[in-house]
Write a protein that holds these residues in place. Structure first.
Motif, mmCIF file in Angstrom:
data_model
loop_
_atom_site.group_PDB
_atom_site.id
_atom_site.type_symbol
_atom_site.label_atom_id
_atom_site.label_comp_id
_atom_site.label_asym_id
_atom_site.label_seq_id
_atom_site.Cartn_x
_atom_site.Cartn_y
_atom_site.Cartn_z
ATOM 1 N N ILE A 60 -36.100 -27.139 -27.115
ATOM 2 C CA ILE A 60 -35.674 -25.686 -26.892
ATOM 3 C C ILE A 60 -34.366 -25.099 -26.961
ATOM 4 C CG2 ILE A 60 -35.860 -23.598 -25.631
ATOM 5 C CD1 ILE A 60 -38.230 -25.567 -24.012
ATOM 6 N N ARG A 61 -33.798 -23.770 -27.818
ATOM 7 C CA ARG A 61 -32.657 -24.121 -27.914
ATOM 8 C C ARG A 61 -32.596 -22.388 -26.915
ATOM 9 N NH1 ARG A 61 -34.133 -22.492 -34.794
ATOM 10 N NH2 ARG A 61 -33.790 -24.578 -35.015
ATOM 11 N N GLY A 62 -31.421 -22.850 -27.135
ATOM 12 C CA GLY A 62 -30.552 -21.799 -26.108
ATOM 13 C C GLY A 62 -30.733 -22.127 -24.754
ATOM 14 N N PHE A 63 -31.871 -22.920 -23.978
ATOM 15 C CA PHE A 63 -32.733 -23.145 -22.691
ATOM 16 C C PHE A 63 -31.317 -23.651 -21.261
ATOM 17 C CE2 PHE A 63 -32.594 -26.250 -19.177
ATOM 18 C CZ PHE A 63 -34.364 -25.522 -19.022
ATOM 19 N N TYR A 64 -30.047 -23.746 -22.288
ATOM 20 C CA TYR A 64 -29.119 -23.670 -21.120
ATOM 21 C C TYR A 64 -28.612 -22.007 -20.099
ATOM 22 C CZ TYR A 64 -29.078 -29.207 -21.133
ATOM 23 O OH TYR A 64 -29.654 -30.018 -21.481
ATOM 24 N N ALA A 65 -28.681 -21.177 -21.125
ATOM 25 C CA ALA A 65 -28.403 -19.980 -21.107
ATOM 26 C C ALA A 65 -29.575 -19.291 -20.385
ATOM 27 C CB ALA A 65 -27.997 -19.264 -22.566
ATOM 28 N N MET A 66 -30.771 -19.339 -20.942
ATOM 29 C CA MET A 66 -32.241 -19.214 -19.908
ATOM 30 C C MET A 66 -32.309 -19.536 -18.700
ATOM 31 S SD MET A 66 -36.042 -19.150 -21.561
ATOM 32 C CE MET A 66 -36.043 -21.557 -21.877
ATOM 33 N N SER A 67 -32.143 -21.240 -18.597
ATOM 34 C CA SER A 67 -32.385 -21.194 -17.113
ATOM 35 C C SER A 67 -31.350 -21.010 -15.997
ATOM 36 C CB SER A 67 -32.261 -22.667 -17.083
ATOM 37 O OG SER A 67 -30.667 -23.331 -17.569
ATOM 38 N N LYS A 68 -30.422 -20.742 -16.687
ATOM 39 C CA LYS A 68 -29.024 -19.288 -16.036
ATOM 40 C C LYS A 68 -29.869 -18.182 -15.192
ATOM 41 C CE LYS A 68 -25.487 -21.485 -17.356
ATOM 42 N NZ LYS A 68 -24.027 -21.197 -17.952
ATOM 43 N N ARG A 69 -31.060 -17.593 -16.071
ATOM 44 C CA ARG A 69 -31.195 -16.709 -15.597
ATOM 45 C C ARG A 69 -32.915 -16.335 -14.869
ATOM 46 N NH1 ARG A 69 -30.897 -15.487 -21.099
ATOM 47 N NH2 ARG A 69 -32.533 -15.880 -21.355
ATOM 48 N N LEU A 70 -33.224 -17.415 -14.390
ATOM 49 C CA LEU A 70 -34.821 -19.026 -13.485
ATOM 50 C C LEU A 70 -33.988 -19.107 -12.785
ATOM 51 C CD1 LEU A 70 -36.440 -19.819 -16.477
ATOM 52 C CD2 LEU A 70 -36.047 -17.389 -15.709
ATOM 53 N N THR A 71 -34.972 -18.872 -11.928
ATOM 54 C CA THR A 71 -34.938 -19.707 -10.274
ATOM 55 C C THR A 71 -35.016 -21.896 -10.705
ATOM 56 O OG1 THR A 71 -36.944 -19.242 -9.273
ATOM 57 C CG2 THR A 71 -35.185 -17.616 -8.652
ATOM 58 N N PRO A 72 -34.669 -22.353 -9.428
ATOM 59 C CA PRO A 72 -34.821 -23.573 -9.817
ATOM 60 C C PRO A 72 -36.485 -23.303 -10.435
ATOM 61 C CG PRO A 72 -33.550 -23.518 -8.706
ATOM 62 C CD PRO A 72 -33.538 -22.236 -8.688
ATOM 63 N N GLU A 73 -37.157 -23.023 -9.271
ATOM 64 C CA GLU A 73 -39.349 -23.092 -9.437
ATOM 65 C C GLU A 73 -39.411 -22.678 -10.473
ATOM 66 O OE1 GLU A 73 -42.817 -21.405 -6.775
ATOM 67 O OE2 GLU A 73 -40.644 -21.153 -6.222
ATOM 68 N N GLU A 74 -38.236 -21.374 -11.028
ATOM 69 C CA GLU A 74 -39.154 -20.986 -12.661
ATOM 70 C C GLU A 74 -38.916 -21.449 -13.746
ATOM 71 O OE1 GLU A 74 -38.739 -16.502 -11.862
ATOM 72 O OE2 GLU A 74 -37.048 -16.849 -12.112
ATOM 73 N N ASN A 75 -37.343 -22.588 -13.390
ATOM 74 C CA ASN A 75 -37.260 -23.563 -14.495
ATOM 75 C C ASN A 75 -37.860 -24.687 -14.779
ATOM 76 O OD1 ASN A 75 -34.620 -23.559 -15.494
ATOM 77 N ND2 ASN A 75 -33.537 -22.754 -13.716
ATOM 78 N N PHE A 76 -38.716 -24.850 -13.299
ATOM 79 C CA PHE A 76 -39.086 -26.533 -13.265
ATOM 80 C C PHE A 76 -41.174 -25.972 -13.701
ATOM 81 C CE2 PHE A 76 -36.762 -29.037 -9.960
ATOM 82 C CZ PHE A 76 -37.087 -30.160 -10.892
ATOM 83 N N ASN A 77 -41.417 -24.923 -13.782
ATOM 84 C CA ASN A 77 -42.510 -24.169 -13.899
ATOM 85 C C ASN A 77 -42.671 -24.451 -15.811
ATOM 86 O OD1 ASN A 77 -43.714 -23.915 -11.859
ATOM 87 N ND2 ASN A 77 -42.911 -22.211 -10.770
ATOM 88 N N PHE A 78 -41.076 -23.657 -16.497
ATOM 89 C CA PHE A 78 -41.412 -23.504 -17.532
ATOM 90 C C PHE A 78 -40.654 -25.177 -18.106
ATOM 91 C CE2 PHE A 78 -38.554 -23.291 -20.989
ATOM 92 C CZ PHE A 78 -38.924 -22.595 -21.385
ATOM 93 N N VAL A 79 -40.590 -25.510 -17.840
ATOM 94 C CA VAL A 79 -40.504 -26.885 -18.847
ATOM 95 C C VAL A 79 -41.569 -27.873 -18.403
ATOM 96 C CG1 VAL A 79 -38.955 -28.851 -18.246
ATOM 97 C CG2 VAL A 79 -37.903 -27.188 -18.251
ATOM 98 N N ASN A 80 -42.394 -27.445 -17.638
ATOM 99 C CA ASN A 80 -43.327 -28.461 -17.413
ATOM 100 C C ASN A 80 -45.002 -27.925 -18.263
ATOM 101 O OD1 ASN A 80 -43.096 -30.138 -15.239
ATOM 102 N ND2 ASN A 80 -43.470 -29.067 -13.747
ATOM 103 N N SER A 81 -44.762 -26.355 -18.342
ATOM 104 C CA SER A 81 -45.430 -25.338 -19.391
ATOM 105 C C SER A 81 -44.949 -25.615 -20.372
ATOM 106 C CB SER A 81 -45.171 -24.212 -18.869
ATOM 107 O OG SER A 81 -46.569 -23.518 -19.818
#
Length: 919
Positions: A674-695
């Motif tokens: 996923i392009r720009g994932f690290y910049a996007m992950s900074k705006r998400l909580t850890p739980e949201e990060n896990f949910n997004f990646v799994n989705s």
């Protein structure tokens, strides 16, 4: 399985070929392959051809042997058996200048006594049958022929076959000329009154001589009138000097055997009072030979030698009066010996092939193990059969002994009855062969026939009758069921007939020779004063009794087979009942072994097997519980280690994996991030990060599995996948994932989330899969430079304005490149790599507008890349400019444009190699 079946069929075919060959040559299996000589067993006649080859009738007239001059066997002809058990015998023969053999074949009844028919058959020079020249049947029950028929003296003269037919009172000469198909009668003459033909020689009327049963030799004039030639009145010969085996030599002299004098004599018809003894005891003994004069016959060779055969030996008196060494056997040729060994080898090979076929069928094809029932049959049935055979053998031997006693009793009674059939005074009065078929002879024959031949279907068939006269301590034949035997031929003295003459007892016994198996009884014949003057013999061909014995044996074997079959059925039935529970248990255990864990053993026999069944059920329940746990564990583990990974390592389960296991494969490697994932992950909580990646992975992972790929490793921004199959699978999965991205982003927009973009790098090449780590911690991994290439491609997707980048190795591996949309990006030099990469931009999964613009400018873009690579920077710049004017978002064209402009204005560096450098 197919190879085993093919091998079985091949072995069976070879066994069938060997069996067919051995069956055709089965006669050779009766011979010992180590024997290099064939002993003579019962010679009756021998002749020679112009090449000094010998033709012998041997084996009681059942075989003709051809020998060359050194005594080597050239071929053998064997008699046949008639369809009803009749026996063919060879009685005479002649050979022509082409070495074709003519034989008189006589068909006897199954007892070997009465003549049924007779033929003159011709054989080719190699011993193969050619055709029947002449044939006739004997159906007259009043005038029977015994042992020999009426066809006499076949001889080849001047290229024509001549032979005579004895018609009792008349003799007819037949001739088969060159080119003729049927012999024709050419001459006939009447026999003198009360005279009966014995032998005849010559073929030209006026030079034909014949002997009679009463001991005379007659010559036949051209008008057919017979005149006596031997013995003439006043000749120093008794009527016991019976001429036998009459032959006419090239000089016109008569050569014959005189049994009374034990000599081979010669008489010149022109000087009939001079009898010359050519072979006698004196000159034979001087030459170291002995002629027993028991079954003697003579013939004359083309060069005038006298060939003498007597049962088991052949002697030859040469023209100069000397004798050739005695010949007692034929020598097998080296070729024949080799052929016989070959037949034995074929038989052994056939047997081994059958054993091999049985093994292949049982072990390789059926893959059977020996069952308990079969073991019981193998042990039980032979034991019972052996006991029954032993019992039957005892019963059979007792039965046979009683049958033999009964036969001897019957023969003894019949022999003793000879005293009533044969008048001793009349027998004593018979003085010479001149009384053959005289009044007394015919009276004896009539009485004997009345007792023994009263019914064609009675048990009297097969009896052989003979009357002998005792005179001066010697025994002479008088009457026999054999037309070859003449009156007053001396009969050998044996202990049995001496006992009859000396003690007047009835003596019985038996013998077996080449004519069959015989039992006999001999009894004295007395005159009116009580003096023993003769012997009456009754013998019987035991063929009927042996046939009855064979029938009894067959009946015993049949009954044994029936009883054994019944016992086998009972055994199988009992075994089936007793082992039914065991079979149920075996089936249930087999089902459990096949994975049918819900199987329950149901046995109600209330015995040890039922207890075993309950134990199996308990064991199965525990196994089911354990397997459920193992399966749950395996399914859980397969989420961490894909099953495909284990298959690549040739491992059945995770339990088989060991540290260091590795294998090299040629695969397509996909990197999706996923392009720009690290910049996007900074705006998400850890739980949201896990949910997004799994989705995200849940949405795009199935495309890998649907196209025979496996996800080897997950990263925070995407995953790495391997495709062991064709490159098409990997490329199709990449395109479908790119198309799925549009749908995925539309859902995110509807949910208030930002859109995401992905980059996919795809490369194909060798890589090594294996297990890394240490003993307490293992991990599957892929080690290869090609994985690094795929990572680089994924990073280059954004600066090159591509969603899917592939290398030329993928393009070359695609089955049909025409079904994909991609364009050539040229050689791209990536920082950190020595060699440039030949890349392609796959835009088939891009949004419609992007895909349409790239498809429209594809040709101009690839043309510009070509200009660039050859250093035509101005042309390349102009071409890229035209691409940019149509597709302002084409990043790759922009990179090339700026670089072409710089190189056109300022020139290239020294290390420029036609590549596009991208950092």
């Amino acid at each position: 399985m197919k190879k085993s079946v093919a091998a079985l069929l091949l072995v069976l075919l070879l066994a069938a070929v060997a069996g067919t060959f051995v069956f055709q040559e089965r006669r050779l299996l009766a011979q010992n392959p180590l024997n290099r000589e064939l002993p003579f067993v019962s010679l009756s006649k021998a002749i020679a051809d112009k090449n000094d080859n010998l033709y012998l009738i041997d084996n009681a007239k059942k075989t003709i042997l051809k020998l060359n001059g050194t005594g080597t066997l050239l071929y053998s002809i064997h008699s046949e058996i008639g369809k009803n058990g009749e026996q063919f015998r060879f009685n005479d023969m002649a050979v022509d200048n082409e070495n074709r053999l003519y034989t008189v074949r006589t068909l006897l009844d199954p007892y070997g006594l009465t003549v049924k028919s007779e033929q003159i058959a011709r054989y080719n020079p190699d011993g193969t049958f050619d055709r029947i020249i002449f044939a006739q049947d004997y159906n007259d029950s009043k005038n029977r022929w015994y042992r020999i028929g009426s066809l006499k003296s076949p001889q080849l003269k001047e290229g024509s076959l001549h032979f005579f037919n004895d018609e009792m009172t008349k003799v007819t000469e037949y001739r088969l000329g060159p080119g003729e198909t049927e012999p024709k009668p050419i001459f006939s003459f009447e026999l003198p009154p009360n005279k009966f033909l014995a032998e005849i020689d010559g073929y030209v009327p006026g030079q034909i001589y014949y002997s009679t049963r009463s001991g005379e030799i007659y010559s036949v004039a051209m008008n057919g009138v017979s005149s006596m030639t031997y013995p003439l009145p006043g000749l120093d010969r008794t009527r016991r000097n019976f001429p036998e085996s009459l032959r006419l030599d090239a000089g016109g002299s008569l050569v014959f055997i005189d049994y009374n004098s034990k000599a081979v004599s010669r008489v010149d018809p022109k000087q009939p009072y001079i009898v010359e003894e050519l072979v006698h005891a004196g000159n034979a003994k001087a030459s170291g030979i002995t002629i027993p004069y028991e079954k003697t016959d003579i013939s004359l060779s083309p060069d005038g030698d006298i060939i003498i055969v007597d049962d088991t030996q052949l002697n030859r008196r040469l023209m100069d009066g000397t004798f050739a060494p005695t010949l007692e056997n034929a020598n097998y040729s080296n070729r024949y010996i080799a052929w016989r060994w070959f037949v034995w080898g074929a038989a052994a090979s056939g047997a081994l092939l059958l054993l091999l076929a049985g093994r292949l069928l049982y072990v390789n094809v059926l893959k059977r193990r020996t069952s308990l029932v079969f073991k019981q049959i193998v042990v039980f049935v032979p034991a019972v059969a052996a006991a029954m055979i032993l019992l039957s053998t005892v019963v059979y031997n007792n039965f046979v002994a009683k049958m033999e006693q009964e036969t001897f009793r019957e023969l003894s009674l019949l022999a003793a009855n000879g005293q009533n059939l044969i008048d001793g005074d009349k027998l004593e009065a018979i003085a010479s062969p001149s009384e053959y078929r005289g009044e007394t002879f015919n009276e004896f024959r009539k009485k004997i026939n009345a007792v023994f031949d009263n019914s064609a279907n009675s048990e009297n068939r097969g009896f052989y009758k003979a009357v002998y006269k005792v005179e001066n301590g010697l025994i002479y034949r008088i009457l026999e069921d054999d037309d070859e035997m003449h009156m007053f031929n001396p009969f050998p003295l044996t202990e049995e007939n001496k006992q009859v003459v000396r003690e007047g007892k009835v003596v019985n016994g038996g013998w077996t020779d080449d004519t069959g198996s015989w039992n006999y009884a001999i009894a004295p014949i007395m005159n009116s004063s009580g003096k023993i003057v003769g012997i009456f013999e009754t013998s019987k061909n035991m063929e009927s009794l042996l046939a009855h014995r064979r029938g009894v044996m067959q009946s015993i074997v049949y009954n044994i087979a029936i009883i054994s079959g019944g016992l086998l059925i009972v055994l199988l039935l009992m075994t089936f009942i007793q082992l039914s529970s065991l079979r149920k248990l075996r089936k249930s255990v087999g089902d459990i072994a096949k994975g049918n864990w819900e199987t329950v053993v149901k046995i109600r026999s209330r015995d040890e097997i039922a207890d075993l069944g309950e134990s199996v059920n308990t064991m199965a329940a525990r196994i089911r519980e354990y397997i459920m746990k193992v399966e749950a564990f395996s399914h859980a583990y397969y989420r961490f280690v894909p099953q495909q990974f284990l298959r690549f390592l040739n491992k059945d389960t995770i339990l088989d994996v060991e540290l260091g296991d590795q294998v090299e494969q040629n695969m397509s490697t996909m990197i999706c991030n996923i392009r720009g994932f690290y910049a996007m992950s900074k705006r998400l909580t850890p739980e949201e990060n896990f949910n997004f990646v799994n989705s995200f992975l849940k949405r795009f992972g199935p495309y890998v599995r649907n196209h025979s790929g496996m996800i080897n490793k997950y990263s925070g921004a995407g995953f790495m996948a391997l495709f062991p199959g064709s490159a098409d699978d990997a490329l199709i999965a990449s395109v479908e994932m790119r198309k799925e991205l549009e749908l995925y982003n539309s859902h995110r927009d509807n949910s208030g989330y930002r859109s995401v973009d992905i980059g996919i790098g795809l490369h194909k090449g060798p890589l090594r899969l294996g297990i890394i780590g240490e003993e307490q911690r293992l991990e599957s991994n892929v080690i290869s430079d090609n994985v690094n290439v795929s990572n680089i491609l994924e990073r280059l997707t954004e600066p090159l304005g591509a969603s899917i980048l592939i290398t030329d190795s993928v393009v070359k591996a695609i089955g049909d490149p025409g079904k994909f949309q991609f364009r050539n990006l040229g050689l791209i030099q990536v920082g950190g790599m020595k060699e440039p990469l030949h890349l392609y931009d796959v835009y088939q999964g891009d949004p419609d507008t992007v895909r349409a613009l790239k498809e429209r400018t594809k040709a101009r873009f690839e043309e510009a890349v070509t200009y660039y690579q050859v250093g035509r920077f101005y042309d390349a710049r102009e071409a890229f400019l035209m691409v940019i004017k149509q597709n302002r978002q084409d990043k790759a064209a922009q990179l090339y444009f700026y670089l072409c402009d710089e190189y056109f204005q300022n020139g290239t560096t020294e290390d420029w190699n036609g590549t596009l450098s991208v950092s």
